[in-house]
Motif scaffolding. Structure first.
Motif, short mmCIF file in Angstrom:
data_model
loop_
_atom_site.label_atom_id
_atom_site.label_comp_id
_atom_site.label_asym_id
_atom_site.label_seq_id
_atom_site.Cartn_x
_atom_site.Cartn_y
_atom_site.Cartn_z
N GLY A 159 0.77 -1.23 0.00
CA GLY A 159 0.00 0.00 0.00
C GLY A 159 0.80 1.28 0.00
O GLY A 159 0.24 2.36 -0.19
N ALA A 160 2.09 1.21 0.19
CA ALA A 160 2.91 2.41 0.28
C ALA A 160 3.78 2.54 -0.97
O ALA A 160 4.38 1.57 -1.44
N ALA A 161 3.82 3.76 -1.52
CA ALA A 161 4.69 4.01 -2.66
C ALA A 161 6.14 3.81 -2.25
O ALA A 161 6.57 4.19 -1.15
N THR A 162 6.93 3.20 -3.12
CA THR A 162 8.33 2.91 -2.80
C THR A 162 9.23 4.07 -3.21
O THR A 162 8.89 4.87 -4.08
N SER A 163 10.40 4.12 -2.60
CA SER A 163 11.40 5.13 -2.96
C SER A 163 12.34 4.62 -4.06
O SER A 163 13.25 5.33 -4.46
N TYR A 164 12.11 3.41 -4.52
CA TYR A 164 12.94 2.79 -5.55
C TYR A 164 12.05 2.27 -6.67
O TYR A 164 10.83 2.14 -6.52
N GLY A 165 12.62 2.00 -7.80
CA GLY A 165 11.87 1.51 -8.94
C GLY A 165 11.73 0.01 -8.94
O GLY A 165 12.49 -0.71 -8.28
N ILE A 166 10.77 -0.47 -9.71
CA ILE A 166 10.54 -1.90 -9.78
C ILE A 166 11.71 -2.57 -10.49
O ILE A 166 12.26 -2.06 -11.46
#
Length: 982
Positions: free
Chosen positions: A610-617
């Protein structure tokens, strides 16, 4: 009444013991009915002396109530030795009954049974019809002259077990009437407690009807029963608890009409059923029961303990009034003018508000719902009002799990109010919901334009575990306000800002972003879910990724990562590595056709739990997931910040080192595979579990021994892994469910895009699971089907070097599935090999001048659905080619309208095999029978097998399976193909 049993005993104290237990069946009967009694006598230990003149006794006393002495005993049967004597208390009305044995009988019985014995006495007792209703006690005891647990002869022991019989008052037979009879005359002639069975018909009332007896039951006896006034009359009432002739006022004469019951009756145009003047002397209208009735233009008054259940209301101008405590309305449907709570009067000068009203499981519509007199329980109702709902003035109210729909004015609620849908269907901007002070309000879905929040609690009592946008969360929760828009930066379904009523002082600190669903335990979202499922990942799995815009580069992906989870979904997506060198992650450009435009007005956001990440997929450093994590890809509108579409993936980490295969395969629609078993060939549709197994490239073996009966095959082994103990089998699953059909079933083995096919080596008895294969299906629908056939896929170094057999014919057929043009085909062959075109089928052929492994064909005409083109070429291997597997690749491209469709796969044969030796010298082209096995060649093979000699020329071993293969082709007189082995 007493029942006595006498047992012979010795004169001296002995070591034996006795227990007597009574069983009564049934224990509840109607006065005048019978019940059965069984006495179990257990003698333990030896009787040490014989006394023929002494007796032991079991006595039964039916004397607790005088009337019991008149009860009648019958059907007496006693097991030897207790059939020696019987004293019947009916002969002298004493209520005492006795059984006994002859002298010494007990002594001999206990000796015969080794010092103990169990014996039975049975009888039937019939109560008197005049016996009073209630509980009647039965007592009894045992004694014998020799028995003593205290050392004193003559000691007694009480009978245990059942000791009471409950008698019910006799029920008078019902009174049967029809519509030619006067209801009032029937009531006048009845007694309290009577049941009046009403035959189908219309019972016309010429005047008010008075019910002045208690516990009368009026019941429909088959067919519709209607009670209605004469057509010339109006305002006819049905009075309860008033004597005949009273007019419904304070000077009327009251009586007991409690317990009045109507069942299955239709009331049509009755002005009023029931009373509200409860202060009249001697009146009692409590415990009224209305069940399965219909009320047409009829008002109903419900007093103390009244029940209205499973009724139909069809009275748009009439009402239901509550005039007592503890009233229940349950399971009713239909419409009326209003439901209103009132007061009741204990005298002409005082009134008491009604309380403890319960209303549940009703589906009703009306103008008003107004209950403000006392506490109420309102639950699981579907209520539609055209005006207002007033359920306040009592903080003890419980209002839950209802759907309230209103098109006008307001809803006023107080108490514990939760999990209700408060729907507003009108157009007024002033309509409102009001929550009163000191109550508790949560998980309500509110559709009104205005909400008034007084000082109260607006959250759940405890944190709630729930789901939002596919992600599990835990928090306190408030209410959902349909006209409230707020931000939710942490994506937990709770607004970042409070809902505050500055006028009334109430604050909801946990307003919901979407409607609450109690069934799903979730907060709703306007986001369209493109995918929501669980994928299995394992740390021992291999995962590789090829960007759609850089097909020459392959990346190793961490198996426990969001990127691996996204790939496992099989979704149609475009993912680029344009950022990888600078950002250590990939760019998800499109999922299922939803693209990121160049202005980034919409984009795919990557979230974990549910939380946006600080890194890319796909970050090689940070993209790690664990069991139970939820990976989300959300298509966000940049201007509003709202989530429009989502992909929700729950990660199931399965740590197993023995996965033979875990991955996705592309299955092309209309493609087929050929399964060869001995001499039989079967065509297998690509969109099947067997087709998926073919596409993995795994080596497998199966048989068709039961194909005639089961229309399917038996899977013997995968990668040579088979049942080592003869207690295992390869279980076959689709989407986690064990199939009821076999693999390759001619009609049932069908898979589609997104399916997961699993094969698990399973123990027949313990169901323990061992090796596993999991295949995710990607269905590929292409505008043209391209199929390749390689005439000879197996070459041997001996044939290449000694005989110059270095070529094979390759055929590629291209069939249009829709109208197309500008068809092109490229074939890619192994380096050092040559391709010579022999049939271009009106296409233009070109050998690539810069890359001698690539050859192309282009057709300049249009093709309609069903048209096909077939090209043929000769593929030639170097005569010194090493042993190995050599792929033949290819792709097609085509225009469909103005769309250029590329990378269409070529299906069918895609590999040529070169082996160091050919074990079989008897099917070479220069052998006696060429590819046929002659009798002399078979005899030579048998000699090699018998004497453990190698085959001539090749030097390979002749195993039993290889000999069986030769025998088979000799018997069938068929060509033994190159490469055939066993």
């Amino acid at each position: 009444m007493v029942l006595m049993l006498l047992l012979a005993s010795a004169s001296a104290a002995s070591a034996h013991d006795v227990a007597v237990s009574r069983t009564i069946s049934p224990t509840t009967v109607t006065a005048g009915e019978s019940f059965d009694v069984s006495l179990e006598i257990t003698v333990t230990g030896p009787i040490t002396s014989e006394q023929n003149s002494s007796y032991a006794t079991v006595k039964e006393y039916y004397t607790a109530v005088d009337d019991m002495e008149n009860w009648i005993i019958s059907d007496v049967s006693a097991q030897t030795p207790f059939d020696g004597a019987f004293k019947n208390g009916n002969n002298n009305d004493t209520g005492l009954f006795e059984f006994s044995t002859g002298g010494g009988a007990l002594y001999y019985m206990t000796l015969a049974s080794g010092g103990s014995g169990t014996f039975y006495i049975n009888y039937t007792m019939t109560s008197s019809a005049s016996a009073g209703a209630g509980v009647h006690s039965i007592s009894g005891y045992y004694t014998d002259a020799d028995f003593s647990s205290t050392g004193t002869a003559g000691y007694t022991v009480d009978v245990t077990g059942d000791s009471e019989v409950t008698l019910l008052a006799p029920v008078d037979p019902p009174t049967y009437i029809d519509d030619t009879m006067s209801l009032q005359d029937v009531i006048n002639a009845s007694e309290s407690g009577d049941t009046i069975m009403m035959a189908a018909g219309t019972y016309v009332l010429p005047a008010d009807l008075y019910i002045n007896k208690s516990d009368l039951t009026f019941m429909a006896n088959g067919g519709e029963v209607i009670i209605t006034p004469d057509a010339s009359l109006s305002d006819i009432d049905i009075h309860l608890g008033l004597e005949l002739g009273s007019v419904g006022g304070s000077t009327d004469v009251g009586c007991d009409a409690s317990g009045t019951t109507f069942n299955g009756i239709t009331f049509d145009r009755i002005n009023k059923l029931g009373e509200q003047y409860t202060y009249i002397d001697n009146i009692d209208v409590s415990d009224e029961r209305l069940e399965d009735c219909t009320f047409i233009n009829t008002s109903v008054n419900l007093a103390h303990n009244a029940v209205m259940k499973n009724c139909v209301l069809d009275s748009s101008s009439e009402s239901v009034y509550i005039y007592g405590d503890n009233v229940l309305m349950e399971g009713n449907i239909g419409s009326c003018r209003q439901i209103k709570g009132g007061t009741y009067s204990l005298s002409s000068t005082t009134t008491t508000p009604c309380s403890d009203f319960t209303m549940k499981n009703n589906d009703l519509s009306f103008k008003y719902l107004n209950y403000r007199t006392g506490s109420c329980l309102i639950e699981d109702n579907n209520i539609t009002t055209s005006s207002y709902i007033s359920l306040y003035d009592n903080v003890s109210n419980i209002i839950r799990d209802n759907t309230f729909s209103s098109s006008y004015t307001y809803m006023k609620l107080e108490g514990q109010v939760y999990e209700n849908d408060l729907i507003y269907t009108g157009t007024s901007t002033t309509a409102y919901v009001q929550f009163y002070e000191n109550g508790t309000y949560y998980l309500n879905n509110i559709g009104h334009p205005t909400v008034k929040l007084e000082l109260a609690t607006y959250s759940t009592p405890e944190p709630v575990t729930y789901t939002y946008a596919g992600v599990g969360q835990t928090s306190y929760l408030g209410n959902y306000y349909s006209n409230y828009t707020g931000a939710d930066t942490d994506h937990n379904g709770i607004s970042d800002e409070n809902v505050t009523d500055s006028t009334n002082g109430g604050v909801d600190e946990y307003p919901l972003m979407g409607a609450w669903s109690a069934d799903a335990n979730s907060i709703g979202t306007s986001t369209t879910v493109l995918y929501e499922d669980t994928v299995e990942l394992g740390s021992d799995m291999t995962c590789t990724f090829v960007p759609y815009d850089n097909t020459g580069t392959e990346y190793d992906i961490a198996p426990l990562s969001a990127m691996a989870a996204l790939m496992a979904t099989g979704l149609d997506m475009k993912t680029s590595d344009c950022w990888y060198s600078s950002m250590d992650s990939f760019f998800v450009e499109s999922i299922e056709g939803y693209d990121t435009p160049s202005d980034w007005s919409k984009y795919w956001e990557f979230r974990v739990n549910g939380a946006a990440t600080s890194y890319g997929i796909g970050s090689s450093t940070f993209d790690n997931v664990s069991d139970g994590d939820v990976v989300s890809l959300v298509y966000v509108d940049a201007a509003s910040g709202s989530d429009e579409y989502s992909v929700v993936i729950t990660v199931d980490v399965t740590e197993k080192d023995d996965f033979l295969y875990y991955g996705a395969v592309d299955l092309v629609t209309d493609d087929t595979y050929t399964l060869t078993l001995q001499d039989d060939e079967y065509t297998v549709d690509s969109l099947s579990a067997l087709g998926a197994l073919f596409e993995t490239g795994l080596e497998f073996k199966m048989n068709d021994d039961d194909y005639v009966n089961s229309s399917s095959f038996y899977l013997e082994s995968i990668e040579d892994i088979k049942d080592p103990t003869e207690t295992c089998y390869w279980a076959f699953y689709v989407n986690g469910a064990y199939t009821s059909y076999g693999i390759g079933h001619v009609t049932d083995d069908v898979v589609t895009d997104g399916d997961t096919v699993s094969f698990i080596l399973t123990d027949w008895d313990s169901y323990d699971e061992y090796d596993e294969v999991h295949i995710h299906v990607n269905q590929v629908d292409t505008p043209v089907l391209v199929q390749r056939d390689i005439a000879n896929q197996n070459f041997y170094e001996e044939l290449l070097t000694q005989y110059g057999l270095t070529s094979t014919k390759v055929t590629v057929t291209l069939t249009a599935r829709e109208d197309i043009d500008s068809l092109a085909l490229e074939e890619v062959i192994p380096e050092g090999w040559t391709l010579t075109s022999s049939n271009d089928d009106e296409g233009v052929f070109k050998a690539n001048l810069t890359d001698d492994t690539r050859y192309e064909w282009v057709w300049t005409d249009k093709m309609t659905e069903g048209d096909s083109r077939t090209i043929e070429y000769i593929l030639t291997l170097p005569s010194d080619e090493d042993s190995g597997e050599y792929p033949v690749d290819g792709t097609a491209s085509v225009f469909v309208g103005d769309d250029d469709i590329n990378d269409i796969p070529v299906v069918g044969d895609d590999m040529v095999y070169v082996s160091a030796t050919d074990w079989n010298p008897w099917n070479d082209i220069d052998s006696d029978g060429s590819k046929y096995i002659t009798t002399d060649e078979l005899q030579a093979a048998i000699s090699c097998w018998l004497n453990d000699l190698p085959a001539p020329t090749t030097g390979d071993d002749i195993t039993t399976n290889r000999l069986q293969l030769l025998v088979h082709y000799w018997v069938q007189n068929k060509e033994c193909p190159e490469g055939a082995d066993a």
